[in-house]
Enzyme design. Sequence first.
Site, PDB file in Angstrom:
ATOM      1  N   CYS A  86       0.825  -1.207   0.000  1.00 23.05           N
ATOM      2  CA  CYS A  86       0.000   0.000   0.000  1.00 23.05           C
ATOM      3  C   CYS A  86       0.858   1.255   0.000  1.00 23.05           C
ATOM      4  O   CYS A  86       0.471   2.287  -0.562  1.00 23.05           O
ATOM      5  CB  CYS A  86      -0.936  -0.011   1.198  1.00 23.05           C
ATOM      6  SG  CYS A  86      -2.106  -1.395   1.165  1.00 23.05           S
ATOM      7  N   THR A  87       2.021   1.174   0.622  1.00 25.27           N
ATOM      8  CA  THR A  87       2.943   2.310   0.628  1.00 25.27           C
ATOM      9  C   THR A  87       3.512   2.539  -0.769  1.00 25.27           C
ATOM     10  O   THR A  87       3.579   3.679  -1.243  1.00 25.27           O
ATOM     11  CB  THR A  87       4.084   2.073   1.636  1.00 25.27           C
ATOM     12  OG1 THR A  87       3.528   1.972   2.953  1.00 25.27           O
ATOM     13  CG2 THR A  87       5.098   3.214   1.592  1.00 25.27           C
TER      14      THR A  87
END
Length: 200
Positions: A86-87
């Site tokens: 997600c980062t």
Amino acid sequence: MTADPIVRYKNVRRENSLKGTCCCSAGPHIAVAAFDFAGNEMPMNIHDKAPEFTLQDENGKEVSLKDLRGKVVVLYFYPRADTPGCTVEACTFRDTYKQIQKTGAVLLGISPDTPKAQKKFQDKFKLPFSLLADADKKIANAFGVVQEKNMYGKKVMGIARTTFVIGPDGKIQHIFPKVKPEGHALEVLAYLKESSKGAA
């Protein structure tokens, strides 16, 4: 397959057109499964009206889809704030954000996190766009992105990384299913640029 996301997006469009399917706004074939309150599967298709929502962003401010009518909205679902994949995805959207803005689109991230967790994630990676808190997964369920996943050999229900492009009329214009974090923002940007040319 080429590593260039923009070239890859165009190649996928060409390959799908030869198969009689489509990954663009003109094709009705891409769908994700949504469920009604009785648990019955309801396919989410291109041209369907996007489910309405009002959620808090990272600052606790309410964001409503209806208030964005007249604009193209890129709504990307991700499993959890400040996790590796997600980062990567969020940072690629950050790095292409100004270009996405130039297309006139509004970018919104959404995950089953609290506003506090979204704020921490936004500040840590200097994300210039809003992150919506869908802690109870109500909106994720409405869009059909809560799906069975295989984690460490066990089947669990979780957020399937999916991006929806919602048109100015509030209808789903495009769906990116089973998103890979790396380079996804460039695929979205390529679609928005091509779509805006067609609308010109």
